[in-house]
Enzyme design. Structure first.
Site, PDB file in Angstrom:
ATOM      1  N   LYS A   1       0.821  28.134  15.069  1.00  0.00           N
ATOM      2  CA  LYS A   1       0.583  27.453  13.805  1.00  0.00           C
ATOM      3  C   LYS A   1       1.649  26.375  13.643  1.00  0.00           C
ATOM      4  O   LYS A   1       2.817  26.585  13.978  1.00  0.00           O
ATOM      5  CB  LYS A   1       0.656  28.433  12.635  1.00  0.00           C
ATOM      6  CG  LYS A   1      -0.572  29.305  12.468  1.00  0.00           C
ATOM      7  CD  LYS A   1      -0.490  30.090  11.170  1.00  0.00           C
ATOM      8  CE  LYS A   1      -1.768  30.872  10.942  1.00  0.00           C
ATOM      9  NZ  LYS A   1      -1.713  31.627   9.652  1.00  0.00           N
TER      10      LYS A   1
ATOM     11  N   GLU B   1       4.825   2.450   3.969  1.00  0.00           N
ATOM     12  CA  GLU B   1       3.506   1.827   3.880  1.00  0.00           C
ATOM     13  C   GLU B   1       2.439   2.862   3.551  1.00  0.00           C
ATOM     14  O   GLU B   1       1.268   2.526   3.425  1.00  0.00           O
ATOM     15  CB  GLU B   1       3.162   1.120   5.190  1.00  0.00           C
ATOM     16  CG  GLU B   1       4.117  -0.016   5.545  1.00  0.00           C
ATOM     17  CD  GLU B   1       3.731  -0.708   6.836  1.00  0.00           C
ATOM     18  OE1 GLU B   1       2.954  -1.680   6.764  1.00  0.00           O
ATOM     19  OE2 GLU B   1       4.195  -0.260   7.902  1.00  0.00           O
TER      20      GLU B   1
ATOM     21  N   GLU C   1       0.816  -1.216   0.000  1.00  0.00           N
ATOM     22  CA  GLU C   1       0.000   0.000   0.000  1.00  0.00           C
ATOM     23  C   GLU C   1       0.848   1.264   0.000  1.00  0.00           C
ATOM     24  O   GLU C   1       0.311   2.371   0.039  1.00  0.00           O
ATOM     25  CB  GLU C   1      -0.948   0.005   1.202  1.00  0.00           C
ATOM     26  CG  GLU C   1      -2.032  -1.056   1.126  1.00  0.00           C
ATOM     27  CD  GLU C   1      -2.863  -0.954  -0.150  1.00  0.00           C
ATOM     28  OE1 GLU C   1      -3.272   0.171  -0.509  1.00  0.00           O
ATOM     29  OE2 GLU C   1      -3.090  -1.986  -0.796  1.00  0.00           O
TER      30      GLU C   1
ATOM     31  N   SER D   1      -0.065   9.898   4.734  1.00  0.00           N
ATOM     32  CA  SER D   1       0.091  10.749   3.556  1.00  0.00           C
ATOM     33  C   SER D   1       1.025  11.906   3.864  1.00  0.00           C
ATOM     34  O   SER D   1       0.946  12.507   4.933  1.00  0.00           O
ATOM     35  CB  SER D   1      -1.276  11.290   3.120  1.00  0.00           C
ATOM     36  OG  SER D   1      -1.149  12.222   2.070  1.00  0.00           O
TER      37      SER D   1
ATOM     38  N   ALA E   1      -0.352   5.225  11.412  1.00  0.00           N
ATOM     39  CA  ALA E   1      -1.306   4.787  10.392  1.00  0.00           C
ATOM     40  C   ALA E   1      -2.365   5.859  10.149  1.00  0.00           C
ATOM     41  O   ALA E   1      -2.903   6.451  11.090  1.00  0.00           O
ATOM     42  CB  ALA E   1      -1.965   3.485  10.832  1.00  0.00           C
TER      43      ALA E   1
ATOM     44  N   ARG F   1       0.160  14.970  18.731  1.00  0.00           N
ATOM     45  CA  ARG F   1      -0.972  14.107  19.051  1.00  0.00           C
ATOM     46  C   ARG F   1      -2.185  14.976  19.369  1.00  0.00           C
ATOM     47  O   ARG F   1      -2.062  16.177  19.591  1.00  0.00           O
ATOM     48  CB  ARG F   1      -0.646  13.198  20.234  1.00  0.00           C
ATOM     49  CG  ARG F   1      -0.277  13.918  21.523  1.00  0.00           C
ATOM     50  CD  ARG F   1       0.010  12.937  22.648  1.00  0.00           C
ATOM     51  NE  ARG F   1       0.414  13.602  23.878  1.00  0.00           N
ATOM     52  CZ  ARG F   1      -0.424  14.161  24.749  1.00  0.00           C
ATOM     53  NH1 ARG F   1      -1.732  14.138  24.506  1.00  0.00           N
ATOM     54  NH2 ARG F   1       0.023  14.738  25.856  1.00  0.00           N
ATOM     55  N   ARG F   2      -3.347  14.349  19.379  1.00  0.00           N
ATOM     56  CA  ARG F   2      -4.580  15.060  19.716  1.00  0.00           C
ATOM     57  C   ARG F   2      -5.029  14.629  21.107  1.00  0.00           C
ATOM     58  O   ARG F   2      -5.155  13.425  21.374  1.00  0.00           O
ATOM     59  CB  ARG F   2      -5.682  14.770  18.693  1.00  0.00           C
ATOM     60  CG  ARG F   2      -6.928  15.643  18.880  1.00  0.00           C
ATOM     61  CD  ARG F   2      -8.011  15.283  17.863  1.00  0.00           C
ATOM     62  NE  ARG F   2      -7.575  15.523  16.505  1.00  0.00           N
ATOM     63  CZ  ARG F   2      -7.596  16.708  15.896  1.00  0.00           C
ATOM     64  NH1 ARG F   2      -8.006  17.784  16.563  1.00  0.00           N
ATOM     65  NH2 ARG F   2      -7.204  16.833  14.644  1.00  0.00           N
ATOM     66  N   ASP F   3      -5.246  15.605  21.969  1.00  0.00           N
ATOM     67  CA  ASP F   3      -5.722  15.305  23.313  1.00  0.00           C
ATOM     68  C   ASP F   3      -7.100  14.647  23.214  1.00  0.00           C
ATOM     69  O   ASP F   3      -8.029  15.215  22.635  1.00  0.00           O
ATOM     70  CB  ASP F   3      -5.808  16.594  24.134  1.00  0.00           C
ATOM     71  CG  ASP F   3      -6.112  16.340  25.596  1.00  0.00           C
ATOM     72  OD1 ASP F   3      -7.235  15.872  25.882  1.00  0.00           O
ATOM     73  OD2 ASP F   3      -5.236  16.605  26.448  1.00  0.00           O
ATOM     74  N   SER F   4      -7.230  13.452  23.765  1.00  0.00           N
ATOM     75  CA  SER F   4      -8.463  12.685  23.603  1.00  0.00           C
ATOM     76  C   SER F   4      -9.633  13.269  24.380  1.00  0.00           C
ATOM     77  O   SER F   4     -10.778  12.880  24.152  1.00  0.00           O
ATOM     78  CB  SER F   4      -8.231  11.232  24.032  1.00  0.00           C
ATOM     79  OG  SER F   4      -7.830  11.162  25.391  1.00  0.00           O
TER      80      SER F   4
END
Length: 297
Positions: free
Chosen positions: A258, A181, A165, A201, A224, A271-274
């Protein structure tokens, strides 16, 4: 001025359009191995002839033979991406029907297919200006799971593994042993020890008129289905599913920035704070290490 030369075999239509040129060995002008390949293929309505091409790699390509040599120079690892002038290359390459019997002209292909069918099943790989790299160049020390996913003009360093992929465009690629990948778009480079995760990407420079060149440093990891639209320094991680663009607001060191202001930084995890949903950047204490067994190609 930097020059390069090679002797190859070109495929021309009856109207003189160049469908492809194969340069087996950069710098060689020996024609002996190519002489038996010359001649007319009546089924494809093409002629194959030997050509010797010399170019100035600092100047823009001047014709189709020149353009094809530049793509070979990249895939043969003679020049790294962005070190050879490719200005205007799209306009010099013809759109081609790539088949198991060789390149064919788009015009009149229905009849060409009929003639070729006498030889056996006709398989069309693509209709494009760029062929598969492995049909022209097979670099040493690489693995490619799906040949359709790597275009001629890609630069793959020794130790690179491109899984099924993964995708690598022209004037892009890996500068050291890397796991691919995800997608390495045109103009993008990733450095030694970097892992581009499944479905990830990296934003290129062709779509939307983008001019910024994106590169990933050493030992980076794109999780991923993540995305990267800014250059990363060494030892950076983007968590799975998070797409960072230049305008993404990132909480770093107690204030919002930014993402573009963090471009090229070393040792960050994005990362995104959950709980809050805020994108944050924190120091990376992890070391990305590739499985050496997967890169001893």
């Amino acid at each position: 001025m930097t020059t390069a030369s090679a002797t190859g075999i070109a495929t021309l239509t009856s109207t003189g359009d160049v469908l492809d040129v194969w340069y087996p060995e950069i710098g060689s002008t020996d024609q002996s191995a190519l002489t038996p390949l010359e001649g007319v293929d009546e089924d494809r309505n093409v002629t194959r002839k030997i050509v010797t091409t010399t170019i100035d790699t600092d100047a823009a390509p001047t014709d189709t033979y020149d353009a094809w040599l530049r793509l070979h120079l990249l895939s043969h690892r003679v020049f790294r991406p962005h070190t050879i002038n490719l200005d205007g290359i799209f306009g010099l390459l013809n759109n081609v029907v790539w088949t198991n019997f060789g390149p064919c002209a788009v015009d009149g292909f229905a009849l060409t297919r009929a003639r070729l069918s006498r030889r056996g099943q006709v398989t069309v790989y693509s209709v494009d200006k760029f062929p598969r790299m492995v049909d022209y160049v097979v670099p040493s020390g690489v693995r490619i799971g799906d040949a359709d996913r790597v275009r001629l003009g890609a630069y793959l360093a020794d130790g690179t593994t491109v899984m099924h992929e993964g995708f690598v465009n022209f004037n892009a690629g890996t500068l050291g042993a890397s796991m691919v990948e995800g997608r390495i778009s045109a103009g993008v480079t990733v450095d030694d020890g970097t892992d581009v995760g499944g479905g990830a990407s990296i934003m290129g420079t062709l779509s939307g008129g983008g001019q910024h060149v994106i590169s990933l440093g050493k030992r980076c990891l794109l999780g991923a289905n993540s995305g990267c639209g800014i250059p990363l320094g060494d030892d950076c991680i983007i968590e799975a599913g998070l797409y960072i663009t230049a305008g993404t607001k990132v909480l770093f060191d107690g204030s919002l920035h930014k993402a573009s202001t963090l471009a090229g930084s070393n040792g960050l995890i994005f990362r995104r704070d959950s709980v809050s949903g805020q994108v944050v950047a924190v120091p990376n204490t992890k070391v990305v290490e590739l499985n050496t067994a997967l890169h001893s190609n």
